[in-house]
Design a protein around this motif. Structure first.
Motif, mmCIF file in Angstrom:
data_model
loop_
_atom_site.group_PDB
_atom_site.id
_atom_site.type_symbol
_atom_site.label_atom_id
_atom_site.label_comp_id
_atom_site.label_asym_id
_atom_site.label_seq_id
_atom_site.Cartn_x
_atom_site.Cartn_y
_atom_site.Cartn_z
ATOM 1 N N ALA A 58 -2.344 0.302 0.835
ATOM 2 C CA ALA A 58 -1.245 0.404 1.482
ATOM 3 C C ALA A 58 -1.243 0.656 3.494
ATOM 4 O O ALA A 58 -2.102 -0.195 4.506
ATOM 5 C CB ALA A 58 0.248 1.122 2.347
ATOM 6 N N ALA A 59 -2.354 1.776 3.003
ATOM 7 C CA ALA A 59 -3.417 2.365 4.524
ATOM 8 C C ALA A 59 -4.365 1.495 4.769
ATOM 9 O O ALA A 59 -4.532 1.362 6.163
ATOM 10 C CB ALA A 59 -3.792 4.161 4.300
ATOM 11 N N ASP A 60 -4.875 0.629 4.135
ATOM 12 C CA ASP A 60 -6.166 -0.592 4.366
ATOM 13 C C ASP A 60 -5.125 -1.019 5.053
ATOM 14 O O ASP A 60 -5.822 -2.089 5.924
ATOM 15 C CB ASP A 60 -6.770 -0.372 2.883
ATOM 16 N N LEU A 61 -4.065 -1.971 3.921
ATOM 17 C CA LEU A 61 -3.192 -3.112 5.079
ATOM 18 C C LEU A 61 -2.983 -2.878 6.980
ATOM 19 O O LEU A 61 -2.944 -3.356 7.288
ATOM 20 C CB LEU A 61 -2.537 -3.035 4.151
ATOM 21 N N VAL A 62 -2.208 -1.232 6.713
ATOM 22 C CA VAL A 62 -1.833 -0.865 7.919
ATOM 23 C C VAL A 62 -2.744 -1.554 8.932
ATOM 24 O O VAL A 62 -3.733 -1.557 9.789
ATOM 25 C CB VAL A 62 -1.395 0.194 7.745
ATOM 26 N N ALA A 63 -4.412 -0.389 8.297
ATOM 27 C CA ALA A 63 -5.447 -0.620 9.043
ATOM 28 C C ALA A 63 -6.370 -2.177 9.607
ATOM 29 O O ALA A 63 -6.601 -1.796 10.782
ATOM 30 C CB ALA A 63 -6.605 0.366 8.854
ATOM 31 N N LYS A 64 -5.801 -2.667 8.214
ATOM 32 C CA LYS A 64 -6.090 -3.651 9.231
ATOM 33 C C LYS A 64 -5.680 -5.349 9.616
ATOM 34 O O LYS A 64 -6.499 -5.583 10.243
ATOM 35 C CB LYS A 64 -6.376 -4.970 7.677
ATOM 36 N N GLN A 65 -4.334 -4.585 9.380
ATOM 37 C CA GLN A 65 -3.264 -5.394 10.021
ATOM 38 C C GLN A 65 -3.008 -4.804 11.754
ATOM 39 O O GLN A 65 -3.131 -5.557 12.331
ATOM 40 C CB GLN A 65 -1.630 -4.892 9.565
ATOM 41 N N LYS A 66 -3.448 -4.066 12.150
ATOM 42 C CA LYS A 66 -3.360 -3.274 13.391
ATOM 43 C C LYS A 66 -5.197 -3.905 13.913
ATOM 44 O O LYS A 66 -4.976 -3.906 15.072
ATOM 45 C CB LYS A 66 -4.210 -1.217 13.139
ATOM 46 N N SER A 67 -6.236 -4.104 13.113
ATOM 47 C CA SER A 67 -7.305 -4.657 14.053
ATOM 48 C C SER A 67 -6.976 -5.715 14.008
ATOM 49 O O SER A 67 -8.062 -6.655 14.857
ATOM 50 C CB SER A 67 -9.023 -3.944 13.215
ATOM 51 N N GLY A 68 -6.659 -6.246 13.612
ATOM 52 C CA GLY A 68 -5.743 -7.744 13.455
ATOM 53 C C GLY A 68 -6.942 -8.830 12.624
ATOM 54 O O GLY A 68 -7.302 -9.884 12.685
ATOM 55 N N ASN A 69 -7.093 -7.660 11.799
ATOM 56 C CA ASN A 69 -7.927 -8.801 10.334
ATOM 57 C C ASN A 69 -6.701 -9.349 9.895
ATOM 58 O O ASN A 69 -7.385 -10.317 8.758
ATOM 59 C CB ASN A 69 -9.039 -7.723 10.029
#
Ligand code: FEO
Length: 135
Positions: free
Chosen positions: A88-99
């Motif tokens: 989930a943390a990975d998902l949040v980070a990717k979503q934040k960076s727009g990836n």
């Protein structure tokens, strides 16, 4: 995108845990709504952050009960929680960076994980708690 509907087959037999699972299902459904109705990246980010925060709170509740009642399978169960938090943390980070967008694949992962975890891992724990008089 489909939603999860609570039904009694998901009950783990412990009122507090069931209540939190219902809330988690609502939050996953909110995320599904937000992503399928074209909400902005910021709105989706907020909904996702709320889901992650509540998930961590919920895992904390279960893990506290594991300690309190000396649950013999606590290590395996906690590992499942940790793996999910990392994902989930990975998902949040990717979503934040727009990836990453919260597309069908991501929603399917979240929905399947939650339903399977509740139905198998949490139910086993619930049955154990019942033997300790926790309902
Ligand atoms: Fe309900 Fe083990 O999470």
């Amino acid at each position: 995108m489909g939603k999860i509907a609570w039904n009694n087959a998901y009950s783990v037999g412990v009122e507090k845990i069931d209540g939190q699972h219902k809330r988690l299902i609502d939050l996953v459904n909110d995320l599904s709504d937000a992503s399928s109705t074209g909400k902005t990246k910021e709105v989706i980010e907020k909904v996702l952050a709320g889901l992650v925060e509540y998930t961590q709170y919920h895992f904390g509740t279960e893990e506290e009960l594991m300690g309190k009642h000396a649950y013999p399978d606590s290590l395996t169960h906690k590992k499942a929680h940790q793996d999910f938090v990392a994902k989930a943390a990975d998902l949040v980070a990717k979503q934040k960076s727009g990836n990453v967008t919260i597309g069908i694949e991501v929603m399917t992962f979240l929905q399947n994980w939650l339903v399977e975890h509740i139905s198998v891992v949490d139910k086993k724990f619930g049955a154990y708690l019942n033997t300790k008089g926790v309902k």
